[in-house]
Design a protein around this motif. Sequence first.
Motif, short mmCIF file in Angstrom:
data_model
loop_
_atom_site.label_atom_id
_atom_site.label_comp_id
_atom_site.label_asym_id
_atom_site.label_seq_id
_atom_site.Cartn_x
_atom_site.Cartn_y
_atom_site.Cartn_z
N ARG A 6 61.63 96.18 102.44
CA ARG A 6 62.87 96.36 103.20
C ARG A 6 63.72 97.36 102.43
O ARG A 6 64.08 97.10 101.27
CB ARG A 6 63.65 95.05 103.32
N ALA A 7 64.05 98.48 103.06
CA ALA A 7 64.84 99.54 102.41
C ALA A 7 64.19 99.87 101.07
O ALA A 7 62.98 100.11 101.02
CB ALA A 7 66.29 99.12 102.30
N GLU A 8 64.96 99.85 99.99
CA GLU A 8 64.39 100.18 98.67
C GLU A 8 63.90 98.93 97.93
O GLU A 8 63.58 98.98 96.75
CB GLU A 8 65.43 100.93 97.82
N PHE A 9 63.81 97.80 98.64
CA PHE A 9 63.37 96.54 98.05
C PHE A 9 61.92 96.23 98.40
O PHE A 9 61.44 96.54 99.48
CB PHE A 9 64.26 95.39 98.53
N ARG A 10 61.27 95.57 97.45
CA ARG A 10 59.89 95.10 97.64
C ARG A 10 59.87 93.63 97.27
O ARG A 10 60.36 93.24 96.21
CB ARG A 10 58.94 95.90 96.76
N PHE A 11 59.28 92.81 98.14
CA PHE A 11 59.21 91.36 97.95
C PHE A 11 57.74 90.98 97.81
O PHE A 11 56.97 91.14 98.75
CB PHE A 11 59.84 90.64 99.15
N GLU A 12 57.38 90.48 96.63
CA GLU A 12 55.98 90.15 96.35
C GLU A 12 55.83 88.64 96.18
O GLU A 12 56.25 88.08 95.18
CB GLU A 12 55.51 90.88 95.09
N PRO A 13 55.22 87.98 97.17
CA PRO A 13 55.03 86.53 97.07
C PRO A 13 53.83 86.16 96.19
O PRO A 13 52.83 86.89 96.14
CB PRO A 13 54.79 86.10 98.52
N GLU A 14 53.96 85.06 95.50
CA GLU A 14 52.84 84.43 94.80
C GLU A 14 53.02 82.94 94.92
O GLU A 14 54.15 82.46 95.07
CB GLU A 14 52.75 84.87 93.34
N TYR A 27 61.97 93.21 93.86
CA TYR A 27 62.07 94.46 93.10
C TYR A 27 62.92 95.45 93.87
O TYR A 27 62.84 95.52 95.10
CB TYR A 27 60.69 95.08 92.88
N LYS A 28 63.73 96.21 93.16
CA LYS A 28 64.50 97.28 93.77
C LYS A 28 64.12 98.58 93.06
O LYS A 28 64.31 98.69 91.85
CB LYS A 28 66.00 97.04 93.65
N ASN A 29 63.57 99.50 93.84
CA ASN A 29 63.10 100.78 93.28
C ASN A 29 62.18 100.56 92.08
O ASN A 29 62.27 101.25 91.07
CB ASN A 29 64.28 101.67 92.89
N GLY A 30 61.31 99.55 92.18
CA GLY A 30 60.33 99.27 91.13
C GLY A 30 60.83 98.41 89.98
O GLY A 30 60.04 97.99 89.13
#
Length: 64
Positions: A6-14, A27-30
Amino acid sequence: MGAIERAEFRFEPEYSVIQQNGAIHVYKNGEFVEEVKFSFSGESPNLEELEKIVNEYCEDHDID
């Protein structure tokens, strides 16, 4: 189960099937921002439930 962007965000589920809990790493921009914990039942989290968690996070943090 892959990442949600979403936008510059990355959501990584575990998640852990044995413990029936998991986390979404944000994460925002890595760069790591925070961990959002959740619980579930069954063999894996429901994709719709993960999307709901991400959508609520985005609403709470004014992410478009």
